[in-house]
Design a protein around this motif. Structure first.
Motif, mmCIF file in Angstrom:
data_model
loop_
_atom_site.group_PDB
_atom_site.id
_atom_site.type_symbol
_atom_site.label_atom_id
_atom_site.label_comp_id
_atom_site.label_asym_id
_atom_site.label_seq_id
_atom_site.Cartn_x
_atom_site.Cartn_y
_atom_site.Cartn_z
ATOM 1 N N SER A 1 0.815 -1.319 -0.057
ATOM 2 C CA SER A 1 -0.090 -0.036 0.020
ATOM 3 C C SER A 1 0.952 1.401 -0.029
ATOM 4 C CB SER A 1 -0.816 -0.115 1.265
ATOM 5 O OG SER A 1 -1.679 1.207 1.449
ATOM 6 N N SER A 2 0.333 2.362 -0.738
ATOM 7 C CA SER A 2 1.143 3.607 -0.408
ATOM 8 C C SER A 2 0.858 4.397 0.763
ATOM 9 C CB SER A 2 0.559 4.609 -1.787
ATOM 10 O OG SER A 2 -0.873 4.760 -1.510
ATOM 11 N N ASP A 3 0.236 3.486 1.846
ATOM 12 C CA ASP A 3 -0.055 4.210 3.098
ATOM 13 C C ASP A 3 1.348 4.247 3.788
ATOM 14 O OD1 ASP A 3 -2.856 4.752 2.764
ATOM 15 O OD2 ASP A 3 -3.382 2.724 3.806
ATOM 16 N N ILE A 4 2.192 3.152 3.384
ATOM 17 C CA ILE A 4 3.406 3.006 3.934
ATOM 18 C C ILE A 4 4.667 3.667 3.233
ATOM 19 C CG2 ILE A 4 2.543 1.471 5.646
ATOM 20 C CD1 ILE A 4 3.807 -0.846 4.116
ATOM 21 N N THR A 5 5.711 3.989 3.762
ATOM 22 C CA THR A 5 6.820 4.412 3.026
ATOM 23 C C THR A 5 7.962 3.530 3.587
ATOM 24 O OG1 THR A 5 5.859 6.486 3.236
ATOM 25 C CG2 THR A 5 8.181 6.092 2.487
ATOM 26 N N LEU A 6 8.740 3.084 2.361
ATOM 27 C CA LEU A 6 10.086 2.369 2.585
ATOM 28 C C LEU A 6 11.074 3.178 2.037
ATOM 29 C CD1 LEU A 6 8.935 -0.993 1.190
ATOM 30 C CD2 LEU A 6 8.712 -0.152 3.552
ATOM 31 N N THR A 7 12.052 3.458 3.011
ATOM 32 C CA THR A 7 13.085 4.231 2.613
ATOM 33 C C THR A 7 14.439 3.596 2.850
ATOM 34 O OG1 THR A 7 13.360 5.398 4.702
ATOM 35 C CG2 THR A 7 11.949 6.160 2.783
ATOM 36 N N ASN A 8 15.664 4.188 2.573
ATOM 37 C CA ASN A 8 16.786 3.512 2.756
ATOM 38 C C ASN A 8 17.240 2.169 2.509
ATOM 39 O OD1 ASN A 8 17.620 6.117 3.821
ATOM 40 N ND2 ASN A 8 17.061 5.820 5.606
ATOM 41 N N GLU A 9 16.570 1.599 1.317
ATOM 42 C CA GLU A 9 16.967 0.194 0.998
ATOM 43 C C GLU A 9 18.073 -0.061 0.598
ATOM 44 O OE1 GLU A 9 13.782 -0.127 -2.005
ATOM 45 O OE2 GLU A 9 12.347 1.028 -0.735
ATOM 46 N N THR A 10 18.855 -0.804 1.352
ATOM 47 C CA THR A 10 20.292 -1.214 1.067
ATOM 48 C C THR A 10 20.517 -2.741 1.144
ATOM 49 O OG1 THR A 10 21.012 -1.119 3.315
ATOM 50 C CG2 THR A 10 21.036 0.780 1.951
#
Length: 100
Positions: free
Chosen positions: A44-53
């Protein structure tokens, strides 16, 4: 927080927290192979994923957002230098607040 496999309990956090999570692919039978690419997809676009390493054997992301009471899935797909494609899904439960 490290997740060796999908049999783990859902992760829980409030929508305003920003926390990191890791999958250790060495526990999934990676052997001597190493990770070449990693991609994360949220349900869902309700959550945000960042700093994917990623490293040779682990993948990491940071998570924020969500609607309290809702459940989401976060799927990580990796390809390895040896040509394997592997996938792991984490269940995320957004909670209104932490009570300690």
């Amino acid at each position: 927080m490290t997740f060796p496999c999908s049999s783990q309990e859902p992760i829980q956090q409030t929508p305003t927290e920003l926390l990191d999570y890791e999958i250790n692919w060495a526990t999934r039978g990676l052997g001597i192979d190493i990770i070449a690419t990693s991609a994360w997809i949220a349900s869902s676009s309700d959550i945000t994923l960042t700093n994917e390493t990623f490293t040779n054997t682990t993948t990491t992301f940071w998570l924020t957002g969500g609607i309290p009471g809702a459940y989401y899935t976060i799927t990580n797909t990796i390809t390895t230098e040896g040509g394997r494609t592997m996938q792991e899904t984490i269940v995320y439960q957004c909670i209104a607040q932490r009570i300690i």
